[in-house]
Design an enzyme around this catalytic site. Structure first.
Site, short mmCIF file in Angstrom:
data_model
loop_
_atom_site.label_atom_id
_atom_site.label_comp_id
_atom_site.label_asym_id
_atom_site.label_seq_id
_atom_site.Cartn_x
_atom_site.Cartn_y
_atom_site.Cartn_z
CB SER A 555 34.64 40.79 40.13
OG SER A 555 34.34 39.79 39.40
CE1 TYR A 568 29.12 37.94 41.90
CE2 TYR A 568 30.80 38.13 39.90
CZ TYR A 568 30.43 37.85 41.64
OH TYR A 568 31.73 38.27 41.91
#
Length: 678
Positions: A555, A568
């Site tokens: 990501s 996250y």
């Protein structure tokens, strides 16, 4: 008349081809003769409609027929140049074609055109080939069928064989068909219904005779230690062996695999005649073109350890390649095509089952089906007599036939990922589904892994048949479940080449709001899950010795410090560094490890739909439905990122263009300057 004749032919062909007792996949051909109007002269012309080259009877359509003018085809008899120039006759069929379109004429066209009957079937039934390969096949044919079925000694398919059968039929008007030595059966009649009935009568009569008069144990007595393992042990051992065996079968050309533990295979592998019969190889041309002339047989009992079996397989593979080279050298001549590969296409492991190989899953599966046909043939022939296939010299003439080489040359160029086996986690929706879809479209076999089995199977079904994709359940945070997913992959397709660590979830919380459970959940699924998948896959990749790819869907957050995102982003950073660590460690095995850093993939995303989108929208002060555009507006390119953009990056990283690239992270974020890699 035309439409009725053709429709009867298609219907008959589909019925015959749908039942494997009648013929193998893509084996045999059927024909019908009739009249149609010549659009040039306006007069009726006699035509032959015959299944074309490469088609399958069970799924035959009108487009799969060749249509030829009978007057021109029969005129070829007058210009036939003899056996030495036999192959020229296939090209001559092109000058007999009527109309446009249709399939290319097959090598068996002469059989159908020259035999004086309105309808002809040529099939490869196990029962018929059992008689055809028996040492006393001619005598058995007379004993079983009387004058109704004739014996035709082995002759390579072609124009001369058509002349032989036509002459025999003319000399024996009471006959309804023939047994082709070493090959199959042919039947004929004046109506489509009667022709089909004649074919089935020959097949069923042969089967009934074998059943009634055959020896009770045609493969000999059971051999102690070679009996089948129980199912769970059998599948576990097959999964453990599969990567190594696939690697052996792929030394010359990458192969996809298929595994079968059919009880008829297991029985054959447990009997005393196994080695002797397997060494004789198959006989029907369709069989050995798909299976090579003989299989590689592990000569250890099922009680041997995994290590013993793996070591012995390596030794046997060396010998198999040497034997195949000797076979090629013994029979080649100046005009022979180059050797296509010396690796086995069938590997038999007593107590476990049969591993079969091909350039794609369908070809691998069909190769296994063909060898099962061969086992059935051997059983029937040994039950009545002695199995006696055609000679290696004749097998070579067909395996390295110029016509077979030309057929291979006409095959379309394979897609970029053809022959590759991919496992994609979290692939039932969103980014994972887009990746699975793209890889399947590029020719890969795909395993759709997801926490929800039903969704995984539904997503796989959208990609095609089980020859293209399967769905498996995979809780990536559970080591046992991960190993089960890897085992399912190698049992379904023979091995594994490409892994995409995509499974994920997200919780949008500040540091003080993030609980220990939140932290553990995020890291279990993504950091730990990726580690477990990569570890289990790496074992198979190393055993295969074929290289491979591991892709992490990381990501932008692995390098960008966004708000309210501690758990996250930290786990994504963990994944990103796993890429670098594994790239270094697995490089010596030819395994490339790369990552992709997407951002703002809202559309179709399972993560965003599960609450993450609402939380991120609240964090940034926008409406949830506007989140995708919000992410786009803050990028350099001002373009929204969708799942297919990430799939494109996976395609490029795992395709033929970046074979020297490992340890790389590709941003797919439309340009986020704060996430530039430095």
């Amino acid at each position: 008349m035309t439409s009725t004749t053709v429709q009867e032919l298609i219907t008959r062909s589909n019925r015959l081809g749908a039942d494997k007792k009648n013929t193998n996949y893509a084996g045999g051909n059927t024909s019908a003769k009739g009249t149609d109007r010549d659009p040039v002269t306006g007069e009726d012309v006699e035509l032959l409609w015959v299944k074309g080259s490469g088609g399958d009877l069970g799924t035959l359509l009108e487009s799969g027929l060749s249509t030829l003018r009978l007057d021109r085809m029969r005129a070829l008899v007058d210009v036939y140049p003899g056996l030495e120039r036999e192959d020229e006759m296939v090209a001559a069929f092109d000058y007999c074609l009527h109309g446009k379109g249709g399939a290319a004429p097959s090598i068996d066209t002469a059989m159908h055109g020259l035999v004086d009957a309105a309808h002809v079937d040529h099939l490869h039934p196990d029962s018929g080939i059992a008689i055809a390969t028996a040492a006393d096949g001619e005598a058995l044919t007379a004993k079983i069928f009387g004058a109704k079925v004739l014996w035709v000694p082995w002759r390579r398919p072609g124009f001369a064989l058509g002349l032989d059968i036509a002459a025999l039929k003319e000399a024996n008007p009471e006959a309804i068909g023939c047994i082709l030595g070493g090959h199959g059966i042919t039947a004929w009649a004046e109506t489509s219904e009667e022709c089909e009935a004649n074919s089935l009568w020959i097949i069923d009569t042969a089967a009934a005779y074998i059943e009634a008069h055959g020896a009770p144990e045609p493969f000999g007595a059971p051999v102690a230690g070679f009996e089948a393992l129980d199912e769970s042990a059998r599948l576990a051992r097959a999964a453990a062996l599969a990567p190594t065996i696939r690697g052996l079968a792929s030394r010359d050309n990458p192969m996809v695999g298929h595994f079968s533990d059919d009880e008829r295979v297991l029985e054959f592998l447990s009997r005393e005649k196994l080695a002797a019969l397997a060494s004789l190889g198959t006989s029907c041309p369709d069989h050995f073109l798909r299976t090579k002339i003989k299989p590689m047989v592990l000569d250890l009992p099922s009680t041997a350890t995994l290590e013993q079996q793996l070591e012995r397989l390596e030794e046997l593979h060396v010998q198999y390649r040497a034997d195949y080279q000797a076979y090629y050298d013994a029979h080649k001549d100046a005009a022979s095509p180059a050797m296509r590969g010396a690796d086995p296409l069938i590997v038999l492991v007593p107590g476990v089952g049969m591993f079969s190989y091909g350039t794609n899953k369908q070809t691998a599966r069909v190769a296994g089906e063909f060898y099962l046909n061969a086992i059935n043939v051997m059983r029937g022939a040994e039950a009545l007599s002695t199995y006696t296939p055609i000679s290696d010299a004749e097998k070579f003439r067909i395996e390295y036939w110029a016509l077979e080489e030309a057929k291979l040359a006409r095959m379309p160029k394979p897609k970029t990922h053809a022959g590759r086996i991919a496992l994609v986690t979290g692939a039932a929706s969103g980014i994972g589904k887009a990746i699975a879809t793209r890889l399947a479209a590029e020719g890969a076999c795909v395993v759709v892994a997801d926490l929800d089995l039903a969704k995984a199977q539904a997503a796989a079904a959208q990609l095609g048949t089980t020859d293209v994709a399967i769905g498996v359940a995979a809780n990536v945070a559970d080591a046992a479940a991960v190993q089960e997913a890897i085992d399912a992959t190698v049992l379904a397709f023979g091995g594994i080449d490409l892994v995409v660590n995509n499974a994920g979830l997200s919780l949008s919380k500040s540091l003080l709001e993030t609980t220990e459970a939140d932290w553990d959940l995020q890291h279990d699924v993504m950091a730990k899950g990726s580690f477990l998948i990569s570890k289990a896959a790496a074992k198979a990749l190393i055993d295969q010795r074929m290289g491979g790819d591991i892709i992490y869907i990381s990501s932008k957050n692995s390098v960008f410090a966004g708000p309210n995102n501690i758990a996250y982003s930290a786990t994504k950073a963990d994944q990103a560094h796993q890429v670098r660590l594994l790239a270094v460690e697995l490089g010596e095995h030819g395994v490339r490890v790369n990552g992709i850093n997407p951002d703002g993939v809202v559309r179709g995303s399972g993560i965003f739909a599960s609450g993450w989108g609402a939380n991120r929208a609240a964090t940034y002060g926008v409406e949830e439905q506007d989140l995708g555009q919000f992410y786009a507006n803050r990028t350099i390119l001002k373009r929204e990122v969708i799942p297919e953009n990430v799939a494109d990056a996976v395609y490029v990283l795992t395709g033929p263009e970046l074979t020297r690239t490992t340890g790389l992270h590709i941003p797919v974020d439309s340009g986020v300057a704060a996430a530039f890699l430095r």
